[in-house]
Design an enzyme around this catalytic site. Structure first.
Site, PDB file in Angstrom:
ATOM      1  N   GLU A 146       0.798  -1.241   0.000  1.00 46.73           N
ATOM      2  CA  GLU A 146       0.000   0.000   0.000  1.00 46.73           C
ATOM      3  C   GLU A 146       0.827   1.286   0.000  1.00 46.73           C
ATOM      4  OE1 GLU A 146      -2.662  -0.395   3.344  1.00 46.73           O
ATOM      5  OE2 GLU A 146      -3.773  -2.011   2.406  1.00 46.73           O
ATOM      6  N   GLU A 170      -5.951 -10.799  -0.624  1.00 46.25           N
ATOM      7  CA  GLU A 170      -6.777 -10.572   0.576  1.00 46.25           C
ATOM      8  C   GLU A 170      -8.238 -10.582   0.164  1.00 46.25           C
ATOM      9  OE1 GLU A 170      -5.371  -7.143   2.838  1.00 46.25           O
ATOM     10  OE2 GLU A 170      -3.318  -7.532   2.210  1.00 46.25           O
TER      11      GLU A 170
HETATM   12  C1  GLA Z   1      -4.809  -4.227   4.589  1.00 44.92           C
HETATM   13  C2  GLA Z   1      -3.578  -5.021   5.011  1.00 44.92           C
HETATM   14  C3  GLA Z   1      -3.962  -6.311   5.696  1.00 44.92           C
HETATM   15  C4  GLA Z   1      -5.075  -6.107   6.688  1.00 44.92           C
HETATM   16  C5  GLA Z   1      -6.238  -5.432   6.023  1.00 44.92           C
HETATM   17  C6  GLA Z   1      -7.419  -5.207   6.906  1.00 44.92           C
HETATM   18  O1  GLA Z   1      -5.402  -4.741   3.481  1.00 44.92           O
HETATM   19  O2  GLA Z   1      -2.751  -5.325   3.931  1.00 44.92           O
HETATM   20  O3  GLA Z   1      -2.826  -6.837   6.320  1.00 44.92           O
HETATM   21  O4  GLA Z   1      -4.598  -5.335   7.759  1.00 44.92           O
HETATM   22  O5  GLA Z   1      -5.794  -4.164   5.576  1.00 44.92           O
HETATM   23  O6  GLA Z   1      -7.258  -5.535   8.206  1.00 44.92           O
END
Ligand code: GLA
Length: 342
Positions: free
Chosen positions: A135, A243
């Site tokens: 990110e 994710e």
């Molecule tokens: C982001 C992070 C994850 C997690 C999510 C939500 O996507 O990459 O590790 O913390 O937020 O919890």
């Protein structure tokens, strides 16, 4: 016996889940030890695991000279015994840092980055895939200015530094850049600029891209995700869907708590079938699909109300393949028999 989803997809990609390992600390609201909460029958349907929080810098490296390796050690041991792949997430990120990390001078932050990446990666040669930087870009396509790492070095410098250290720490590891909202054109453009930058510098070894799948029942459109896949394919990069979870509240806060019912169960199943149909079509570049959790009893979305409000308050969400009582949902069975839908 429930069908084994990762066996069913093994010729396409591995299928993983994020797991808690009993870790506590910065940003961990609901600690869980997934390896004991979930029965082996459920754990066995995944052939890849990612620590949900235990590798985050503030958790594994809470003080300068202290590393808390025990939770990840436990996962590595489990993975070796049960023959699972592991994903390392994340090495360099703006969030869930130790307070002590935020105090250093530029020189100390450089040393911190080196020590952190090196210590963690060399401890775990069994982890063969790493989200090196997480990110770095805002939704507006700017470098995230609130990042400690960005503030210390400016520009893309910290990103290339992190990849260079990670490659030295484990020259055989697959190194990925991980982010969300790739379907926002200005964000995708900025990520493509990072990729260009990393490719220009010899030896920086970007293997692929982690696409966080924090998506909704109706967003993004599969056509828009396909555009992202096509762009990355032309650059010769592999993809991990890192994710994956589907928010039934569409990311909104001002919606009353939903009761799960057979309608929602079907809507969720249809969405997952649509996504996995897309993933199968792109299996030449997709290597792994990781759900951000196993069952609805433990998901960060139970405390996420909208983009501006990570609430402390609990609101039951239903984003995963197993329900809060650990029963497989319609989505699970649908994904296991996706051939029948196509
Ligand atoms: C982001 C992070 C994850 C997690 C999510 C939500 O996507 O990459 O590790 O913390 O937020 O919890």
């Amino acid at each position: 016996m429930i069908p084994n989803i990762s066996d069913i997809y093994k010729e396409y990609f591995s299928i993983g889940s994020a797991v808690g390992l009993g870790e506590t600390g910065i940003g961990v609201t609901d600690p869980i030890d997934s390896l004991s909460v979930y029965p082996e029958e459920i754990l066995s349907v995944f052939n890849s695991f990612t620590p949900e929080n235990a590798l985050k810098a503030g958790i594994i490296h809470p003080e300068k000279e202290i590393f808390n390796f025990a939770p990840v050690d436990k996962l590595v041991k489990y993975a070796i015994t049960h023959n699972k792949e592991l994903r390392g997430h994340p090495l360099i990120w703006a969030s869930q840092l130790g307070e002590w990390m935020k105090k250093g001078s530029k020189k100390e932050i450089k040393q911190l980055m080196e020590d952190h990446i090196y210590s963690v990666m060399t401890r775990y040669p069994e982890i063969k895939v790493w989200d090196v930087v997480n990110e770095a870009i805002t939704d507006e396509g700017k470098l995230r200015g609130d990042s400690l790492w960005y503030r210390a070095f400016g520009g893309f410098t910290y990103i290339s530094m992190a990849f260079e250290i990670a490659h030295r720490a484990n020259p055989n590891a697959k190194l990925l850049y991980n982010d969300y909202n790739f379907v926002k054109p200005q964000k995708l453009d900025a990520i493509l600029r990072i990729i260009d930058y990393l490719k220009l510098i010899e030896g920086y070894h970007l293997y692929g891209i982690g696409i966080q799948g924090h998506w909704h029942v109706d967003w993004p459109k599969v056509e828009d995700i396909q555009v992202v896949f096509d762009k990355l394919r032309t650059l010769g990069l592999k993809i991990h869907i890192t994710e994956l979870d589907i928010c039934l509240y569409k990311g909104q806060g001002n919606v009353a708590t939903l009761e799960y019912n057979s309608f929602l169960d079907t809507v969720l199943a249809a969405r997952y079938v649509e996504l996995f149909t897309l993933f199968k079509k792109n299996a030449d570049i997709i290597e792994n699909v990781t759900f951000w959790g196993i069952a609805d009893n433990h998901t960060w979305l139970n405390r996420f109300w909208d983009y501006f409000n990570h609430s402390k308050e609990f609101r039951q969400n239903y984003p995963l393949l197993f329900d809060k009582n650990l029963k497989p949902k319609k989505a699970y069975y649908a994904l296991c028999s996706i051939g029948e839908y196509l």
